[in-house]
Motif scaffolding. Structure first.
Motif, mmCIF file in Angstrom:
data_model
loop_
_atom_site.group_PDB
_atom_site.id
_atom_site.type_symbol
_atom_site.label_atom_id
_atom_site.label_comp_id
_atom_site.label_asym_id
_atom_site.label_seq_id
_atom_site.Cartn_x
_atom_site.Cartn_y
_atom_site.Cartn_z
ATOM 1 N N LYS A 27 78.197 98.699 76.842
ATOM 2 C CA LYS A 27 76.812 99.161 76.885
ATOM 3 C C LYS A 27 76.059 98.656 75.651
ATOM 4 N N VAL A 28 74.991 97.912 75.903
ATOM 5 C CA VAL A 28 74.216 97.272 74.843
ATOM 6 C C VAL A 28 72.796 97.831 74.856
ATOM 7 N N MET A 29 72.350 98.380 73.737
ATOM 8 C CA MET A 29 70.999 98.934 73.636
ATOM 9 C C MET A 29 70.106 98.033 72.780
ATOM 10 N N PRO A 30 69.167 97.298 73.383
ATOM 11 C CA PRO A 30 68.150 96.597 72.592
ATOM 12 C C PRO A 30 67.163 97.634 72.035
ATOM 13 N N PHE A 31 66.973 97.633 70.732
ATOM 14 C CA PHE A 31 66.255 98.732 70.079
ATOM 15 C C PHE A 31 65.200 98.207 69.117
ATOM 16 N N GLY A 32 63.991 98.784 69.206
ATOM 17 C CA GLY A 32 62.935 98.406 68.281
ATOM 18 C C GLY A 32 61.573 98.813 68.782
ATOM 19 N N PHE A 112 65.739 95.019 66.399
ATOM 20 C CA PHE A 112 64.640 94.153 65.953
ATOM 21 C C PHE A 112 63.460 95.079 65.695
ATOM 22 N N LEU A 113 63.173 95.361 64.432
ATOM 23 C CA LEU A 113 62.253 96.456 64.108
ATOM 24 C C LEU A 113 61.707 96.301 62.692
ATOM 25 N N GLY A 114 60.385 96.538 62.541
ATOM 26 C CA GLY A 114 59.813 96.543 61.201
ATOM 27 C C GLY A 114 58.413 95.969 61.083
#
Length: 269
Positions: A27-32, A112-114
């Protein structure tokens, strides 16, 4: 003859069970934030599957644009990217913990976040990195063996994004450079952090729609950059899941059943 057939059957079952365990879905969660909703995820999935990596599933409470599936038919559109969101707000409000807990299992987080912490929140770098540390701690609390893929940020077009705040593009560049330095330092053996450099080689004019969000060429570049680290994280998580299953009660019970089966076949002979 009966014993021989039974043994072959049993060992065949064990072999099939081993293969099934090795192919457990990761299970892979792309987060941002909003860029996570873009089509690079679908492109990344297509690249992974073309390379023979198929035992994974993107998860999250959000759905990407149908256009992304149209470009990459059959691709998974689930993600955890929320437009306008900031790492500092996520960390303060516990959003990530809530989203992680909505999933039975999360093996890999692709973060990928910021951008918004800089262009909307104008947060100091120190505060942003405290937030990053909190978020990674939350990931590891959900899964102590969490595989983390962490990218720095794509550059901004200064002509578009430095009008209201003249340092936005410079601050993004500085933040990206610091992530590149910081990510390996918080990697552990149990929960590795794989750094992805999406800043280098990315053109904020040619590769974006608006100086920030990726267009088709930008999505392609991001998918290519994410490929190796995500592939390695999925493979590592897959091995860990198979090992856990082999040591689980289910695996033990299955082995006991096979052993009992063989014993009965020997007695019958």
């Amino acid at each position: 003859m009966m014993v021989k057939f039974g043994a072959i059957t049993a060992y065949g079952l064990l072999s099939l069970a081993g293969e099934a365990m090795a192919q457990q879905t990761v299970k892979v969660m792309p987060f941002g934030a909003s860029i996570v909703a873009r089509c690079w995820r679908n492109d990344l999935e297509a690249k992974l599957k073309s390379a023979g990596i198929t035992n994974f599933d993107f998860v999250g409470s959000q759905k990407g644009s149908p256009d992304c599936v149209a470009q990459f038919p059959g691709s998974d559109n689930d993600h955890e990217g929320h437009a306008g969101s900031q790492a500092t707000d996520y960390a303060a409000h516990g959003n990530l913990t809530t989203w992680l807990n909505q999933q039975p299992v999360v093996d890999v987080v692709v973060m990928f976040l910021g951008h918004n912490d800089v262009v909307l929140g104008h947060k100091p770098q120190e505060q942003i990195f405290r937030a990053y540390s909190t978020l990674i701690t939350q990931m590891r609390m959900k899964n102590p063996k969490m595989q983390i893929v962490w990218s720095n940020l794509t550059p901004l077009d200064p002509k578009r994004w430095d009008k209201d705040s003249p340092n936005n593009s410079k601050d993004i560049a500085a933040l990206s450079a610091k992530i590149k330095e910081f990510a390996p330092a918080i990697s552990t053996m149990d929960s590795p952090v794989r750094f992805v450099d999406n800043f280098s080689g990315y053109d904020p004019v040619a590769d974006t729609e608006d100086g920030l969000h990726p267009n088709k060429s930008g999505n392609e570049k991001m998918a290519s950059k994410f490929f190796s680290a995500t592939r390695d994280a999925i493979q590592a998580a897959s091995k860990g899941t198979a090992k856990t299953m082999r040591n689980s009660n289910i695996g033990t019970d299955f082995n006991n059943v096979v052993r009992d089966f063989l014993k009965e076949q020997r007695r019958a002979s």
